[in-house]
Design an enzyme around this catalytic site. Sequence first.
Site, mmCIF file in Angstrom:
data_model
loop_
_atom_site.group_PDB
_atom_site.id
_atom_site.type_symbol
_atom_site.label_atom_id
_atom_site.label_comp_id
_atom_site.label_asym_id
_atom_site.label_seq_id
_atom_site.Cartn_x
_atom_site.Cartn_y
_atom_site.Cartn_z
ATOM 1 C CD GLU A 1 11.729 18.377 -31.448
ATOM 2 O OE1 GLU A 1 12.397 18.556 -30.410
ATOM 3 O OE2 GLU A 1 12.013 17.515 -32.289
ATOM 4 C CB CYS B 1 13.356 23.006 -24.410
ATOM 5 S SG CYS B 1 14.478 23.001 -25.806
HETATM 6 P P1 NAD Z 1 3.247 26.409 -24.928
HETATM 7 O O1 NAD Z 1 2.927 24.973 -25.062
HETATM 8 O O2 NAD Z 1 2.505 27.194 -23.921
HETATM 9 O O3 NAD Z 1 3.041 27.167 -26.323
HETATM 10 C C1 NAD Z 1 3.607 26.730 -27.546
HETATM 11 C C2 NAD Z 1 2.733 27.128 -28.699
HETATM 12 O O4 NAD Z 1 1.448 26.578 -28.544
HETATM 13 C C3 NAD Z 1 2.538 28.625 -28.885
HETATM 14 O O5 NAD Z 1 2.691 28.953 -30.240
HETATM 15 C C4 NAD Z 1 1.124 28.873 -28.416
HETATM 16 O O6 NAD Z 1 0.479 29.914 -29.108
HETATM 17 C C5 NAD Z 1 0.437 27.570 -28.730
HETATM 18 N N1 NAD Z 1 -0.666 27.284 -27.812
HETATM 19 C C6 NAD Z 1 -0.723 27.546 -26.481
HETATM 20 N N2 NAD Z 1 -1.890 27.123 -25.949
HETATM 21 C C7 NAD Z 1 -2.585 26.569 -26.969
HETATM 22 C C8 NAD Z 1 -3.856 25.952 -27.077
HETATM 23 N N3 NAD Z 1 -4.674 25.810 -26.018
HETATM 24 N N4 NAD Z 1 -4.252 25.499 -28.295
HETATM 25 C C9 NAD Z 1 -3.447 25.622 -29.365
HETATM 26 N N5 NAD Z 1 -2.237 26.207 -29.320
HETATM 27 C C10 NAD Z 1 -1.802 26.670 -28.159
HETATM 28 O O7 NAD Z 1 4.836 26.452 -24.684
HETATM 29 P P2 NAD Z 1 5.772 27.706 -24.426
HETATM 30 O O8 NAD Z 1 5.413 28.344 -23.145
HETATM 31 O O9 NAD Z 1 5.819 28.552 -25.646
HETATM 32 O O10 NAD Z 1 7.190 26.977 -24.294
HETATM 33 C C11 NAD Z 1 7.576 26.336 -23.118
HETATM 34 C C12 NAD Z 1 7.520 24.831 -23.257
HETATM 35 O O11 NAD Z 1 8.043 24.410 -24.494
HETATM 36 C C13 NAD Z 1 8.387 24.118 -22.226
HETATM 37 O O12 NAD Z 1 7.757 22.951 -21.803
HETATM 38 C C14 NAD Z 1 9.655 23.784 -22.991
HETATM 39 O O13 NAD Z 1 10.413 22.742 -22.469
HETATM 40 C C15 NAD Z 1 9.088 23.453 -24.319
HETATM 41 N N6 NAD Z 1 10.092 23.633 -25.356
HETATM 42 C C16 NAD Z 1 10.523 22.545 -26.040
HETATM 43 C C17 NAD Z 1 11.500 22.694 -27.008
HETATM 44 C C18 NAD Z 1 12.024 21.548 -27.792
HETATM 45 O O14 NAD Z 1 12.746 21.797 -28.768
HETATM 46 N N7 NAD Z 1 11.722 20.318 -27.459
HETATM 47 C C19 NAD Z 1 12.008 23.963 -27.269
HETATM 48 C C20 NAD Z 1 11.520 25.039 -26.551
HETATM 49 C C21 NAD Z 1 10.544 24.869 -25.610
#
Ligand code: NAD
Length: 453
Positions: free
Chosen positions: A209, A243
């Site tokens: 997602e 998002c």
């Molecule tokens: P992110 O990708 O930075 O982090 C999400 C998760 O990934 C966290 O739990 C984090 O600990 C983990 N993570 C981060 N870096 C990692 C790595 N190198 N290796 C493994 N795990 C890692 O996203 P965010 O800042 O939490 O959220 C923002 C993004 O999420 C935006 O792009 C937004 O559009 C998207 N989003 C999508 C939805 C949806 O339902 N489609 C909902 C909310 C947010």
Amino acid sequence: MNFTDILEGQKTFFNSQKTKSLSFRRIHLEKLREVVLHNENLLYEAIDKDFGKSRFETYAVELSFILKDIDYYLKNLKSLTKPKRVSTNLANQLGSSKIYAEPLGNTLVIGAWNYPYQLSLSPLVAAMAAGNTCILKPSEIAENTMKAMAKIINENFPKDYLFVAEGGVEETTEILKLKFDKIFFTGSPKVGKIIYEAAAKHLTPVTLELGGKSPVVVTSSANFDVAAKRIVWGKFLNAGQTCVAPDYVLIDEKVKDSFLDSLKMYIQKFKYEAGSEQYTQIINDRNFERLLKLIDQEKVFYGGNSDASKRFIEPTIMQNVTWEDAVMQEEIFGPILPVLTFKNFNEALIQINKHEKPLSAYLFTGKSEEKKNFISKISFGGGCINDVAMHLSNEALPFGGVGNSGIGNYHGKFGFEAFSHQKGILDRATWGEPDLKYPPYSEKKLKWIKKLL
Ligand code: NAD
């Protein structure tokens, strides 16, 4: 924390078959509802500490979703798990065919920080309803909500069934080395690729997602008052850290000026002020700094002010924006709304199609022809006509992205399916079978086979 041991425990527990019974699923879904309600205050306090989200919004766009999901599954569990009878082709007579929803097994849910409860616990609920075990890794960026979820889940459920793992990139990297039967990830496309790669090593199926730049198109036939009101609400909810928030507006140039005034009017009416109940802080300093760099003060039509001590950025509208501006190069994920214009509607759709497929797209129009073109000509995860963001609150609709904005979907029955394997079973009678398929072959048999297959 030794994640290998936790997963081993969950594997043994899943193999005990206990998570599969409907009564087990019901008891634990009901328990989770009780645990959430009992700890409501703790959940409100944690999210307030993380980014000043009000009780109203936390209930309306987080807890209510989780409670509604639990109710949905409790009500529909029987029909969702019932084997679905399908037709049986001539070659397989006498027989009957059914599809069984089989739990995938040991699942991993990785959440994002912006709606920390909804995005972690809703997938967890779907995993439970489908009869799986689950390790949940919420986002460490919203540290207090992560700890609150770890507390309420780990104190109330056996870790062999559900476990909340705390930690950041280092811990997630360790967890991702393990072999799960399903990984459900919410977050950015950039990290989505890391998750997909890790999952590929074990051929683990994923739901991703992700996000992207979700456009909102406003044509000259739109109801501008309704459009402005709904866009302002959807954009500045959670200070734009949503998002499915409209990332940018594409509006017919003929009506731009009066529309900008309507946007401004609603921003003022909704009282989005620092520290107010309806406005949220930016999650951390890194994002605060990133967002300020996207604001070109010369293009600011409204807002543009900020206060670093409160991580507050005023709702900001930018005009005369072009596709080359910094604000159009990445998903904004904050309270900045760039407004671009178009001369004709088809040209706007062509512009959208030149970019990555967004998670959502929205159209405000009074013309059915424009609705048809919008739906058929551009690809996006899901969206609304004459509204924004609300499609995700209808559990009858699948919610997810496409292309760069994600793989798979969830909510309602789609969430159940995301955590299930569709197992097809043909059950044949032991009598009444012609000898056609068995050797030795003959011309006569071939003639019949041609008719049958
Ligand atoms: P992110 O990708 O930075 O982090 C999400 C998760 O990934 C966290 O739990 C984090 O600990 C983990 N993570 C981060 N870096 C990692 C790595 N190198 N290796 C493994 N795990 C890692 O996203 P965010 O800042 O939490 O959220 C923002 C993004 O999420 C935006 O792009 C937004 O559009 C998207 N989003 C999508 C939805 C949806 O339902 N489609 C909902 C909310 C947010």
